[in-house]
Motif scaffolding. Structure first.
Motif, short mmCIF file in Angstrom:
data_model
loop_
_atom_site.label_atom_id
_atom_site.label_comp_id
_atom_site.label_asym_id
_atom_site.label_seq_id
_atom_site.Cartn_x
_atom_site.Cartn_y
_atom_site.Cartn_z
N ILE A 38 -5.83 -0.13 -8.76
CA ILE A 38 -5.82 1.20 -8.14
C ILE A 38 -5.33 0.98 -6.72
O ILE A 38 -6.08 0.50 -5.86
N ALA A 39 -4.05 1.29 -6.52
CA ALA A 39 -3.42 0.86 -5.28
C ALA A 39 -2.35 1.83 -4.81
O ALA A 39 -1.91 2.70 -5.57
N TYR A 40 -1.98 1.65 -3.57
CA TYR A 40 -0.83 2.32 -2.96
C TYR A 40 0.04 1.24 -2.35
O TYR A 40 -0.48 0.32 -1.71
N VAL A 41 1.33 1.36 -2.53
CA VAL A 41 2.29 0.49 -1.85
C VAL A 41 3.24 1.44 -1.13
O VAL A 41 3.84 2.31 -1.75
N PHE A 42 3.33 1.28 0.20
CA PHE A 42 4.19 2.20 0.93
C PHE A 42 4.95 1.48 2.04
O PHE A 42 4.58 0.39 2.46
N LEU A 43 6.05 2.11 2.46
CA LEU A 43 6.87 1.61 3.55
C LEU A 43 6.63 2.48 4.76
O LEU A 43 6.64 3.71 4.66
N ALA A 44 6.45 1.83 5.91
CA ALA A 44 6.23 2.57 7.15
C ALA A 44 6.62 1.69 8.33
O ALA A 44 6.45 0.46 8.28
N PRO A 45 7.10 2.31 9.40
CA PRO A 45 7.34 1.54 10.62
C PRO A 45 6.03 1.39 11.38
O PRO A 45 5.26 2.34 11.52
N LEU A 46 5.76 0.17 11.84
CA LEU A 46 4.55 -0.08 12.62
C LEU A 46 4.93 -0.47 14.04
O LEU A 46 5.92 -1.17 14.26
N ASN A 47 4.12 -0.03 14.99
CA ASN A 47 4.36 -0.38 16.39
C ASN A 47 3.71 -1.74 16.70
O ASN A 47 3.17 -2.40 15.81
N ALA A 48 3.72 -2.14 17.96
CA ALA A 48 3.17 -3.44 18.37
C ALA A 48 1.67 -3.56 18.09
O ALA A 48 1.16 -4.66 17.97
N ASP A 49 0.97 -2.42 17.96
CA ASP A 49 -0.47 -2.42 17.66
C ASP A 49 -0.74 -2.30 16.17
O ASP A 49 -1.88 -2.06 15.76
N ASN A 50 0.30 -2.42 15.33
CA ASN A 50 0.20 -2.31 13.88
C ASN A 50 -0.26 -0.93 13.41
O ASN A 50 -0.91 -0.80 12.38
N LYS A 51 0.08 0.09 14.19
CA LYS A 51 -0.19 1.48 13.82
C LYS A 51 1.13 2.14 13.44
O LYS A 51 2.20 1.68 13.85
#
Length: 136
Positions: A38-51
């Protein structure tokens, strides 16, 4: 009705801070050991704080895709979307009325292996563990 397939986007066309993030269901009632299926795999840009980097998301929103994985079911494909007020959600039916799955305070979360995030699915909140954050 056949669902349209997303347009291909090459990883090399994206900024270097895009990540593939995998979330798996953490321990909860009915799943005392959690559930890797039961999972999600997604693509996202992260900033230097990993947000999540909202500015990069705005410029590359079509690339911010999600696959909702459930045992015995085909993956449900959608997008990471920013909702009014800065909330983040997974949207699967852009033109229809399928409810979004909303990430609880995703804008404040650090996407680092071992951290926990919450997602509202079908009116109930579930906790997921970040098990992988990988460069493309």
């Amino acid at each position: 009705m056949t669902k349209p397939h997303p347009t291909a986007i090459r990883n090399t066309d994206l900024p270097p801070n895009f990540r593939q993030i995998r979330l798996e269901l953490a321990r909860e009632s009915g799943h005392p050991e959690g559930a890797a299926g039961i999972a999600y795999v997604f693509l996202a840009p992260l900033n230097a704080d990993n947000k999540i980097d909202a500015e990069l998301w705005k410029r590359h929103r079509e690339a911010c895709r999600v696959a909702r994985q459930r045992p015995g079911e085909p993956d449900e494909l959608g997008h990471l979307v920013e909702r009014p007020g800065g909330a983040w959600a997974f949207k699967y039916d852009v033109a229809g009325d399928t409810p979004d799955e909303v990430g609880y305070h995703f804008g404040d979360e650090q996407f680092v292996a071992g951290e926990y995030v919450s997602i509202r699915e079908d009116g109930a909140m579930h906790t997921f563990r970040v098990v992988g954050v990988h460069r493309l």
